[in-house]
Enzyme design. Structure first.
Site, short mmCIF file in Angstrom:
data_model
loop_
_atom_site.label_atom_id
_atom_site.label_comp_id
_atom_site.label_asym_id
_atom_site.label_seq_id
_atom_site.Cartn_x
_atom_site.Cartn_y
_atom_site.Cartn_z
N LYS A 54 0.83 -1.21 0.00
CA LYS A 54 0.00 0.00 0.00
C LYS A 54 0.87 1.25 0.00
CE LYS A 54 -3.75 -2.47 2.32
NZ LYS A 54 -4.41 -2.83 3.59
N GLN A 98 -4.40 -1.27 9.81
CA GLN A 98 -4.39 -2.61 9.25
C GLN A 98 -4.97 -3.62 10.25
OE1 GLN A 98 -3.55 -3.28 6.12
NE2 GLN A 98 -3.72 -5.51 6.26
N ASP A 121 -10.87 3.16 4.22
CA ASP A 121 -11.23 1.74 4.27
C ASP A 121 -12.75 1.55 4.17
OD1 ASP A 121 -9.42 -0.36 4.41
OD2 ASP A 121 -8.91 0.03 6.51
#
Ligand code: GUN
Length: 289
Positions: A54, A98, A121
Site C-alpha cells: 500500500k 491494518q 477503508d
C-alpha cells in the site's frame, strides 16, 4: 470451455496510472498532495507485506504514503491517541489501521475513532450506514475493486443472481450492498451464504456471478459452479507446501466458468488501486479540490 481471465493486475495498473495523473494535476493546481497513513500494530507477516504494498503504491502515484508502526503489545489508549493525532493532521487525508489487531485491542473502538471523512477503508459505521442506505461515500476497497473488474469487463450485473460466500463486514456484506445498489455494477439479485447456511452448493449452482470470500483453500469445486458463471476469488490462502491459492479450485473452475479471477493477480491488486482512489477522493473532499 476455458474461462477468460479477469486480469486484476492490468486493470489495477491502469487505475493507478489514472490516479497518478490526477494527483499530478492537483499538485500543480493546489500545491498539495494526498497523504495516506497506514497504521500497523505488531509484526503479522502477511500484514507487513500488505502495508508495504500500500505504501509503495501511494508513492508510485505521487501521494504521501506513511507507515506508522506500533508494538504488538501497545495499549488501546495509545493507539486511539495516535488516531486522534492523525485525525487532526491536515497533511493526512486517509487513515488505514491494518487488521487484524492484537487481542487486547477492541477493533470497534479503533474503527469508530477514525474520522469518517478520512476513513478510506470504509469501515466506520457512518460510511457503512451510507452504503446501506444507498448513498455510498467511502466503500471498502475489495468490494469496490470487484465491481470495477466486473464493469471494465462488460459483465452485466443487472438482473444477475450474485451469490456471495462469506458475510464479513470487509468483503461479503459490503459486496452484497454494492451489488444491490441501483445503477451500473448493481441491480443484482443477491444471496449471501455463510457458516450456518445449509446446502450451499444448491445456491452456488444458481449463481451467474459467484464471489468466494471465506478464507478456505480451494474449497469451491467445479461441481458447485454453474456452467458459464463469472467466478471471483477473494481468497488468499497457503497450501501445505507454502504456495498461494484462492478459495476456488482454479483449475477445475476455469473449465466451467466464463470468467475467473486468478490468485494472485485478480482481486488483490484491485484492492490496492481502489485504496488509492479512495484516498484521492478523501483529498478532494477535505481540500475542496
Ligand atoms: N486486513 C485485510 N484486509 C484489510 C483491509 O482492506 N483493510 C484493513 N485496514 N485491514 C485489512
Amino acid at each position: 470451455m476455458a474461462a477468460r481471465i479477469l486480469d486484476g493486475k492490468a486493470l489495477a495498473q491502469s487505475i493507478r496510472n489514472q490516479v497518478a495523473e490526477e494527483v499530478a494535476r492537483l499538485q500543480t493546481a493546489t500545491g498539495r498532495v494526498p497523504g495516506l497513513t497506514v497504521v500497523l500494530v505488531g509484526d503479522n507477516p502477511a500484514s507487513q507485506v500488505y502495508v508495504r504494498n500500500k505504501q509503495n503504491a501511494c508513492k508510485a502515484a505521487g501521494m504521501r504514503g506513511t507507515l506508522l508502526r506500533l508494538p504488538g503489545d501497545v495499549e488501546e489508549a495509545k493507539l486511539l491517541a495516535t488516531i486522534d493525532a492523525l485525525n487532526a493532521d491536515p497533511d493526512v487525508h486517509g487513515i488505514l489501521v491494518q487488521l487484524p489487531l492484537p487481542h487486547q485491542i477492541d477493533d470497534r473502538q479503533v474503527i469508530e475513532r477514525v474520522d469518517p471523512r478520512k476513513d478510506v477503508d470504509g469501515f466506520h459505521p457512518e460510511n457503512a450506514g451510507l452504503l446501506a442506505i444507498g448513498q455510498p461515500r467511502f466503500v471498502p476497497c475489495t468490494p469496490l475493486g470487484i465491481r470495477e473488474l466486473l464493469l471494465a469487463s462488460g459483465i452485466e450485473t443487472k438482473g444477475a443472481h450474485a451469490v456471495i460466500l462469506g458475510r464479513s463486514q470487509i468483503v461479503g456484506k459490503s459486496m452484497a450492498l454494492l451489488l444491490l445498489q441501483k445503477g451500473p455494477g448493481g441491480d443484482a439479485t443477491v444471496t449471501v451464504c455463510h457458516a450456518a447456511s445449509r446446502d450451499v452448493d444448491d445456491f452456488t449452482r444458481q449463481a451467474d456471478i459467484l464471489i468466494a470470500a471465506i478464507g478456505r483453500a480451494e474449497h469451491v469445486k467445479a461441481r458447485a459452479i454453474k456452467p458459464g458463471a463469472v467466478v471471483i476469488d477473494v481468497g488468499m490462502n497457503r497450501r501445505d507446501d507454502g504456495s498461494l491459492c484462492g478459495d476456488v479450485d482454479y483449475a477445475g473452475a476455469a473449465e466451467v466458468a466464463s470468467w475467473i479471477t486468478p490468485v494472485p493477480g485478480g482481486v488483490g491488486p484491485m484492492t490496492v488501486a481502489l485504496l488509492l482512489r479512495n484516498t484521492l477522493d478523501a483529498f478532494r473532499r477535505l481540500e475542496g479540490a
